[in-house]
Design an enzyme around this catalytic site. Structure first.
Site, PDB file in Angstrom:
ATOM      1  N   HIS A  53       5.231  -8.989   8.004  1.00 50.36           N
ATOM      2  CA  HIS A  53       3.894  -8.548   7.612  1.00 50.36           C
ATOM      3  C   HIS A  53       3.819  -8.415   6.104  1.00 50.36           C
ATOM      4  O   HIS A  53       4.825  -8.562   5.410  1.00 50.36           O
ATOM      5  CB  HIS A  53       3.487  -7.253   8.333  1.00 50.36           C
ATOM      6  CG  HIS A  53       4.301  -6.041   7.998  1.00 50.36           C
ATOM      7  ND1 HIS A  53       5.652  -5.944   8.225  1.00 50.36           N
ATOM      8  CD2 HIS A  53       3.940  -4.845   7.441  1.00 50.36           C
ATOM      9  CE1 HIS A  53       6.085  -4.753   7.843  1.00 50.36           C
ATOM     10  NE2 HIS A  53       5.071  -4.071   7.352  1.00 50.36           N
ATOM     11  N   HIS A  55       3.151  -5.957   3.911  1.00 48.54           N
ATOM     12  CA  HIS A  55       3.433  -4.769   3.097  1.00 48.54           C
ATOM     13  C   HIS A  55       4.478  -5.054   2.016  1.00 48.54           C
ATOM     14  O   HIS A  55       5.446  -5.784   2.254  1.00 48.54           O
ATOM     15  CB  HIS A  55       3.906  -3.605   3.979  1.00 48.54           C
ATOM     16  CG  HIS A  55       2.769  -2.910   4.688  1.00 48.54           C
ATOM     17  ND1 HIS A  55       2.950  -2.127   5.799  1.00 48.54           N
ATOM     18  CD2 HIS A  55       1.435  -2.891   4.415  1.00 48.54           C
ATOM     19  CE1 HIS A  55       1.767  -1.647   6.193  1.00 48.54           C
ATOM     20  NE2 HIS A  55       0.840  -2.098   5.374  1.00 48.54           N
ATOM     21  N   ASP A  57       6.961  -3.498   0.747  1.00 46.37           N
ATOM     22  CA  ASP A  57       8.394  -3.274   0.975  1.00 46.37           C
ATOM     23  C   ASP A  57       9.002  -4.355   1.878  1.00 46.37           C
ATOM     24  O   ASP A  57      10.185  -4.292   2.208  1.00 46.37           O
ATOM     25  CB  ASP A  57       8.647  -1.865   1.557  1.00 46.37           C
ATOM     26  CG  ASP A  57       7.934  -1.609   2.862  1.00 46.37           C
ATOM     27  OD1 ASP A  57       6.767  -2.021   3.005  1.00 46.37           O
ATOM     28  OD2 ASP A  57       8.540  -0.998   3.762  1.00 46.37           O
ATOM     29  N   HIS A  58       8.205  -5.364   2.261  1.00 47.21           N
ATOM     30  CA  HIS A  58       8.733  -6.466   3.070  1.00 47.21           C
ATOM     31  C   HIS A  58       8.590  -7.831   2.391  1.00 47.21           C
ATOM     32  O   HIS A  58       9.194  -8.798   2.824  1.00 47.21           O
ATOM     33  CB  HIS A  58       8.042  -6.490   4.448  1.00 47.21           C
ATOM     34  CG  HIS A  58       8.278  -5.230   5.217  1.00 47.21           C
ATOM     35  ND1 HIS A  58       9.180  -5.153   6.252  1.00 47.21           N
ATOM     36  CD2 HIS A  58       7.784  -3.975   5.045  1.00 47.21           C
ATOM     37  CE1 HIS A  58       9.211  -3.900   6.704  1.00 47.21           C
ATOM     38  NE2 HIS A  58       8.380  -3.168   5.985  1.00 47.21           N
ATOM     39  N   HIS A 111       0.454  -1.913  13.428  1.00 51.41           N
ATOM     40  CA  HIS A 111       0.879  -1.409  12.113  1.00 51.41           C
ATOM     41  C   HIS A 111       0.005  -2.071  11.035  1.00 51.41           C
ATOM     42  O   HIS A 111      -0.523  -1.409  10.157  1.00 51.41           O
ATOM     43  CB  HIS A 111       2.357  -1.731  11.924  1.00 51.41           C
ATOM     44  CG  HIS A 111       2.935  -1.302  10.606  1.00 51.41           C
ATOM     45  ND1 HIS A 111       3.136   0.011  10.275  1.00 51.41           N
ATOM     46  CD2 HIS A 111       3.366  -2.027   9.541  1.00 51.41           C
ATOM     47  CE1 HIS A 111       3.656   0.082   9.051  1.00 51.41           C
ATOM     48  NE2 HIS A 111       3.804  -1.144   8.591  1.00 51.41           N
ATOM     49  N   ASP A 130       7.971  -3.653  11.273  1.00 50.79           N
ATOM     50  CA  ASP A 130       7.556  -2.252  11.405  1.00 50.79           C
ATOM     51  C   ASP A 130       6.755  -2.023  12.688  1.00 50.79           C
ATOM     52  O   ASP A 130       5.874  -1.169  12.737  1.00 50.79           O
ATOM     53  CB  ASP A 130       6.717  -1.822  10.190  1.00 50.79           C
ATOM     54  CG  ASP A 130       7.551  -1.687   8.931  1.00 50.79           C
ATOM     55  OD1 ASP A 130       8.775  -1.862   9.004  1.00 50.79           O
ATOM     56  OD2 ASP A 130       6.974  -1.430   7.865  1.00 50.79           O
ATOM     57  N   HIS A 168      13.275  -0.745   9.135  1.00 49.17           N
ATOM     58  CA  HIS A 168      13.676   0.485   8.432  1.00 49.17           C
ATOM     59  C   HIS A 168      14.771   1.251   9.164  1.00 49.17           C
ATOM     60  O   HIS A 168      14.894   1.169  10.385  1.00 49.17           O
ATOM     61  CB  HIS A 168      12.479   1.445   8.297  1.00 49.17           C
ATOM     62  CG  HIS A 168      11.421   0.971   7.355  1.00 49.17           C
ATOM     63  ND1 HIS A 168      11.399   1.323   6.029  1.00 49.17           N
ATOM     64  CD2 HIS A 168      10.352   0.162   7.549  1.00 49.17           C
ATOM     65  CE1 HIS A 168      10.350   0.769   5.438  1.00 49.17           C
ATOM     66  NE2 HIS A 168       9.692   0.052   6.351  1.00 49.17           N
TER      67      HIS A 168
HETATM   68 FE    FE Z   1       7.863  -1.116   5.959  1.00 48.24          FE
HETATM   69 ZN    ZN Z   2       4.970  -1.893   6.858  1.00 51.07          ZN
END
Ligand code: FE
Ligand code: ZN
Length: 252
Positions: A53, A55, A57-58, A111, A130, A168
């Site tokens: 996805h 986001h 942090d990915h 999410h 996530d 995570h």
């Molecule tokens: Fe994440």
């Molecule tokens: Zn995420």
């Protein structure tokens, strides 16, 4: 198929996938260029970047890695405007091959609206981003509780031995939540021992497995009559139980 876990940022996991026969190197969700590149550079190449996805942090490593290794970035068709540098867009249930490794795209919104998982059937491995965590599930940022509930249900048909690699290291906090609300679940005691042992040695609690999750992850047990009773909500539907638990977890 070799999967290398790369801990990134404070609690993210990126995953390097190496396929020996064709020498294909891929990475799932590069959170951070530098950390991922420490591992990738030993292979001297990076063929594919897979994003679950959009986001940050990915996907933060996407552009620098693509620039350095001329990699192809794979993402969900519906999110092509949000995945940095995307080259190959895939649809729900579409099959794709990285080297000799075939995977299927699971469309699992909730999410985010464009979240996908990568399922390697032959290898019994799934990358869930996530959506599904060890002992938990992702927060609902863009979708609805119903969407997330349905997305999680898509994992129910997978073989129990399927290994789950998620986005995570949230396992400890998730475990505490499960133990608080699913008090009589004896499987959680065993799982606790395993999780505590791994974390005390600084070992990732990942991968978990589908069969473990269905025994211990409270968000996958919303149809359990005994759990409903324990929550004092035996008249609620499975989806209502899910919504109730997700709400509790958001403030846990
Ligand atoms: Fe994440
Ligand atoms: Zn995420």
């Amino acid at each position: 198929m070799i999967v290398k876990i790369i801990p990134c940022l404070s609690d993210n996991y990126s995953y390097l996938i190496f396929e020996k026969k064709t020498g294909t190197v891929s990475i799932v969700d590069p959170s951070d260029f530098k950390t991922c590149d420490q591992v990738i550079k030993k292979y001297k190449k990076l063929d594919y970047i897979l994003n679950t996805h959009h986001h940050l942090d990915h996907v933060s490593g996407n552009l620098e890695l693509k620039n350095k290794y001329n990699s192809k970035i794979i993402g969900y068709d519906g999110d092509k405007d949000r995945i940095p540098g995307v080259d190959i867009v895939l649809k729900q249930n579409q099959d794709f091959k990285i080297g000799n490794l075939k995977f299927k795209v699971f469309f699992v919104p909730g999410h985010t609206n464009g979240h996908i998982a990568f399922y390697f059937k032959k290898e019994n491995i799934i990358f869930t981003g996530d959506t599904l965590f060890s002992l938990g599930c992702g927060r609902i940022f863009e979708g609805t509780n119903e969407q997330m509930f349905e997305s999680l249900n898509k994992f129910k048909d997978l073989p129990g031995v399927t290994k789950i690699y998620c986005g995570h290291e949230y396992t400890k906090k998730n475990l505490d939540f499960c133990r608080k609300y699913d008090v009589a679940n004896s499987f959680l005691i065993e799982k606790s021992k395993e999780v505590d042992h791994k974390l005390s040695k600084n070992i990732p609690t990942i991968p978990t497995t589908i069969s473990d999750e269905f025994k211990t992850n409270i968000f996958l047990r919303c149809d359990d009559a005994r759990l409903k009773e324990e929550l004092n909500k035996k008249d609620l539907s499975d989806l209502e139980i899910f919504t109730y638990l997700r709400g509790l977890k958001d403030n846990f």
